[in-house]
Design an enzyme around this catalytic site. Structure first.
Site, short mmCIF file in Angstrom:
data_model
loop_
_atom_site.label_atom_id
_atom_site.label_comp_id
_atom_site.label_asym_id
_atom_site.label_seq_id
_atom_site.Cartn_x
_atom_site.Cartn_y
_atom_site.Cartn_z
N ARG A 23 0.79 -0.94 -0.02
CA ARG A 23 0.31 -0.06 0.11
C ARG A 23 0.90 0.80 0.15
NH1 ARG A 23 -5.25 -1.45 1.32
NH2 ARG A 23 -5.89 0.69 0.44
N ARG B 285 -2.50 6.51 0.21
CA ARG B 285 -2.17 6.32 1.70
C ARG B 285 -1.19 7.33 2.31
NH1 ARG B 285 -3.62 0.63 3.75
NH2 ARG B 285 -5.66 0.87 4.09
N ARG C 294 -5.72 12.68 -5.64
CA ARG C 294 -6.53 12.22 -4.94
C ARG C 294 -7.54 13.69 -4.89
NH1 ARG C 294 -10.81 10.79 -3.99
NH2 ARG C 294 -11.48 9.24 -2.68
N ASP D 118 -7.05 -1.40 -7.40
CA ASP D 118 -7.88 -2.22 -6.45
C ASP D 118 -7.85 -2.87 -6.39
OD1 ASP D 118 -8.41 -0.99 -3.49
OD2 ASP D 118 -9.54 -2.62 -4.36
N TYR E 17 -15.93 -10.68 -0.28
CA TYR E 17 -16.02 -8.76 -0.98
C TYR E 17 -17.52 -8.84 -1.56
CZ TYR E 17 -13.11 -6.07 1.14
OH TYR E 17 -11.80 -5.26 1.80
O1 CP3 Z 1 0.16 -1.16 -2.65
C1 CP3 Z 1 0.04 -0.02 -3.69
O2 CP3 Z 1 -0.27 1.05 -2.85
C2 CP3 Z 1 -0.96 -0.45 -4.17
C3 CP3 Z 1 -2.45 -0.06 -4.42
C4 CP3 Z 1 -3.20 -0.84 -3.45
C5 CP3 Z 1 -4.39 -0.17 -3.57
N1 CP3 Z 1 -5.25 -1.25 -2.65
C6 CP3 Z 1 -5.13 1.60 -3.29
C7 CP3 Z 1 -6.11 1.30 -2.66
C8 CP3 Z 1 -3.55 -1.92 -3.50
C9 CP3 Z 1 -2.75 -3.12 -3.39
C10 CP3 Z 1 -4.48 -2.27 -3.14
C11 CP3 Z 1 -5.16 -3.75 -2.23
C12 CP3 Z 1 -6.50 -3.44 -1.81
N2 CP3 Z 1 -7.82 -3.26 -1.49
C13 CP3 Z 1 -7.13 -4.28 -0.78
C14 CP3 Z 1 -5.32 -5.94 -0.09
C15 CP3 Z 1 -4.42 -4.93 0.71
C16 CP3 Z 1 -4.41 -5.01 1.58
O3 CP3 Z 1 -4.70 -4.27 2.93
O4 CP3 Z 1 -5.27 -6.23 2.74
C17 CP3 Z 1 -7.85 -4.61 -0.21
C18 CP3 Z 1 -8.54 -5.64 0.78
C19 CP3 Z 1 -8.86 -3.16 -0.92
C20 CP3 Z 1 -10.00 -2.85 -0.39
C21 CP3 Z 1 -10.37 -1.65 -0.34
N3 CP3 Z 1 -9.66 -0.51 -1.04
C22 CP3 Z 1 -10.62 -1.10 0.92
C23 CP3 Z 1 -11.12 -1.23 2.19
C24 CP3 Z 1 -10.32 0.34 0.83
C25 CP3 Z 1 -10.57 1.81 1.60
C26 CP3 Z 1 -9.77 1.57 2.97
C27 CP3 Z 1 -8.52 1.61 2.32
O5 CP3 Z 1 -7.48 2.85 2.52
O6 CP3 Z 1 -7.52 0.32 2.51
C28 CP3 Z 1 -9.75 0.24 -0.50
C29 CP3 Z 1 -9.03 1.83 -0.84
C30 CP3 Z 1 -7.63 2.10 -1.44
N4 CP3 Z 1 -7.53 1.00 -2.51
C31 CP3 Z 1 -7.55 2.91 -1.01
C32 CP3 Z 1 -6.28 3.30 -2.08
C33 CP3 Z 1 -4.91 4.06 -1.70
C34 CP3 Z 1 -8.19 4.66 -0.59
C35 CP3 Z 1 -8.60 5.51 -0.98
C36 CP3 Z 1 -8.44 6.35 -1.15
O7 CP3 Z 1 -7.41 7.54 -1.33
O8 CP3 Z 1 -9.82 7.40 -1.09
#
Ligand code: CP3
Length: 359
Positions: A45, A49, A58, A95, A171
């Site tokens: 991640r 973030r 963003r 994602d 999901y």
């Molecule tokens: O690794 C990286 O930086 C690449 C980008 C990436 C995102 N999501 C961007 C994202 C990756 C590899 C993921 C994977 C992901 N997404 C997982 C598996 C990894 C883990 O943490 O276990 C899961 C479970 C998700 C589902 C998901 N997407 C959730 C639960 C959320 C909301 C909360 C959060 O921030 O985790 C997201 C949104 C998301 N995906 C964001 C980002 C940067 C935040 C959204 C935003 O900027 O508004």
């Protein structure tokens, strides 16, 4: 911005970049179990973030999904941690939920809450209606990979990824995040046949998706099983492992990383798959993991909360971990994604500590 400029890249711009042309191929060598002169490090991640530069991008778009479908912006935010934090790999900004959407189950990302599926899978009919022909629906990801690969110009490897079938299934049934994923688990007990049908379809789509990511520039791929921890070992063996096995067996062109969060019980079984790398969360002792995974490269596993501490503590905890893993067959990472409220200077310091560590 310029380096991600949307020209249509020529095929040879980004494809089949010989690994020897890569300036920093430490991650790939470590993944393959080859000798390295220093430990490669990246953070799950890392894109998005924590970086102010990410937040600026963003806030220039109308919601997360608009960003996820914009190849030029994806390229920009994927490169940010390489430029700013100095990590040894880029992970494509996307994602795991793009797969359910491409199969026909739409999701929305609710600000400061997370994903929500307006419709969930409840019946045979729902599963039958899902498509596994996902490639045409994911062209925006492939274009993002091509652009990013070209902009990286071989500086560091590019990581592709997908959610593991069990996590995607969770999901699609639950419709949102959950502490227990009780609705998803309910189907395992009440309709295991349908559960396997859905897991099978997700796996077929995921293999096609990962293979296409590789064709479009991914040098290595990671499979995230974020919700493995809600399953017992017996359930994991029945409903998750066969599909992880299928993915690891199907992807032969590049190394594969399997990461199942909170699934310490499955390391021996993961070591028997075709995967090259096993990702670990922080609850697993490096020595215990080594003993169960002979021949595999390990990735992990610093508690992401260490990055809240002062620099002296970050250095002490990180070096202790590096020492326990040993320098070879090892990729340094956190034990899960970096937390959004971590000071990026601390994340940067963690990367520096690993890169300064003498083997
Ligand atoms: O690794 C990286 O930086 C690449 C980008 C990436 C995102 N999501 C961007 C994202 C990756 C590899 C993921 C994977 C992901 N997404 C997982 C598996 C990894 C883990 O943490 O276990 C899961 C479970 C998700 C589902 C998901 N997407 C959730 C639960 C959320 C909301 C909360 C959060 O921030 O985790 C997201 C949104 C998301 N995906 C964001 C980002 C940067 C935040 C959204 C935003 O900027 O508004």
């Amino acid at each position: 911005m310029l380096k991600c400029g949307l020209k249509t890249p020529v095929f040879s711009d980004f494809l089949n970049v010989d690994i020897k042309e890569m300036k920093n191929d430490l991650l790939i060598r470590a993944a393959k179990g080859e000798q390295v002169e220093r430990i490669p490090v990246w953070m799950m991640r890392q894109a998005g973030r924590i970086l102010p530069e990410y937040r600026a991008v963003r806030s220039s778009v109308n919601g997360f999904k608009e960003l996820v479908k914009n190849p030029e912006l994806i390229c920009e935010v994927t490169l940010q941690p390489v430029d700013i934090l100095g990590v040894d790999a880029a992970i494509i900004f996307s994602d795991i939920l793009v797969i359910p959407e491409a199969m026909g189950l739409n999701y929305e990302m609710i600000e400061s809450k997370g994903p929500n599926f307006p419709k969930t899978i409840t019946s045979e009919q729902d599963v039958a209606e899902l498509t596994t022909d996902v490639i045409p629906n994911l062209e925006y990801v492939f274009e993002s990979l091509r652009l990013t690969k070209s902009a990286l110009n071989g500086r560091v490897p590019l990581i592709g990824f997908a959610g593991a079938p069990w996590t995607i299934f969770s999901y699609m049934i639950e419709g949102k995040g959950s502490k227990t994923f009780s609705q998803a688990k309910k189907m395992l007990y009440t309709n295991p046949v349908l559960a396997h049908q859905l897991l099978d379809k997700i796996t077929t789509a995921t293999i096609a998706y990962l293979q296409e990511q590789i064709k479009n520039g991914a040098d290595i791929v990671q499979v995230f099983d974020s919700w493995a921890g809600v399953l017992s070992k017996a359930q994991y063996v029945e409903f998750a492992l066969p599909y992880m096995n299928r993915i690891a067996a199907a992807i032969t062109a590049v190394p594969v990383i399997l990461f199942a969060k909170d699934a310490h019980y499955i390391l021996t079984e993961f070591a028997q798959t075709n995967a090259n790398v096993i990702g670990l969360d922080w609850t697993i002792e490096p020595a215990a993991a080594r003993a169960q995974t002979k021949g595999k490269t390990l990735q992990g596993n610093l508690d992401p909360c260490v990055l809240y501490a002062d620099k002296a503590t970050i250095k002490k905890e990180t070096e202790k971990m590096l020492q326990s893993f040993g320098g070879q067959q090892y990729i340094c990472n956190l034990g899960h994604g970096v937390y959004p409220d971590v000071n990026f200077e601390h994340a940067k310091y963690f990367i520096e500590v690993v890169q300064d560590y003498k083997l």
